[in-house]
Write a protein that holds these residues in place. Structure first.
Motif, short mmCIF file in Angstrom:
data_model
loop_
_atom_site.label_atom_id
_atom_site.label_comp_id
_atom_site.label_asym_id
_atom_site.label_seq_id
_atom_site.Cartn_x
_atom_site.Cartn_y
_atom_site.Cartn_z
N GLN A 39 0.85 -1.19 0.00
CA GLN A 39 0.00 0.00 0.00
C GLN A 39 0.88 1.23 0.00
OE1 GLN A 39 -2.91 0.14 3.15
NE2 GLN A 39 -4.16 1.61 2.02
N GLU A 44 -4.95 2.40 -2.60
CA GLU A 44 -5.51 1.22 -1.96
C GLU A 44 -4.46 0.11 -1.85
OE1 GLU A 44 -10.19 1.71 -3.35
OE2 GLU A 44 -9.01 0.01 -4.02
N ARG A 45 -4.69 -0.75 -0.89
CA ARG A 45 -3.81 -1.90 -0.75
C ARG A 45 -4.02 -2.83 -1.95
NH1 ARG A 45 -3.26 -4.57 5.11
NH2 ARG A 45 -3.03 -2.31 5.47
#
Length: 122
Positions: A39, A44-45
């Motif tokens: 991330q 976003e991860r």
């Protein structure tokens, strides 16, 4: 329960290499799938690579040919060898595990480490 602890992050110049490790403890026999996620700030991860119980792997297109995921079952340790690093690889890297078949999205994983920072300078 499964506990995951990452290590091996750091700062490198573009083109360099790092190897991340993830030590697993607890109910490790129940982890059929493990993976690396990352991330970056403001993003976003995302999945980087996953590996299942028989060693089948899947990689994000952005890291194919540069990163290699592997595991040592005797040591309960997951690895991510990262070569030819690029500035866009800069992120917090997380190890994750799930007890059933491999999936790709972070929301599918129930066990997470605290993360290790990777910074690649140009």
């Amino acid at each position: 329960q499964v506990q995951l602890v990452e290590s091996g992050g750091g700062s490198v110049q573009a083109g360099g290499s790092l190897r991340l490790s993830c030590a697993a403890s607890g109910a490790t026999s129940s982890t059929n799938c493990m993976g690396w996620f990352r991330q970056a700030p403001g993003k976003e991860r995302e999945a980087v690579a996953v590996i299942d119980a028989i060693g089948d792997t899947r990689y994000a297109d952005s890291v194919k040919g540069r990163f290699t995921i592997s595991k040592d079952n005797a040591k309960n340790t997951l690895y991510l060898q990262m070569n030819s690093l690029k500035p866009e690889d800069t992120a917090m890297y997380y190890c994750a595990a799930r007890t059933t078949w491999c999936r790709w999205y972070p929301t599918d994983f129930g066990y997470w480490g605290q993360g290790t920072q990777v910074t690649v300078s140009s």
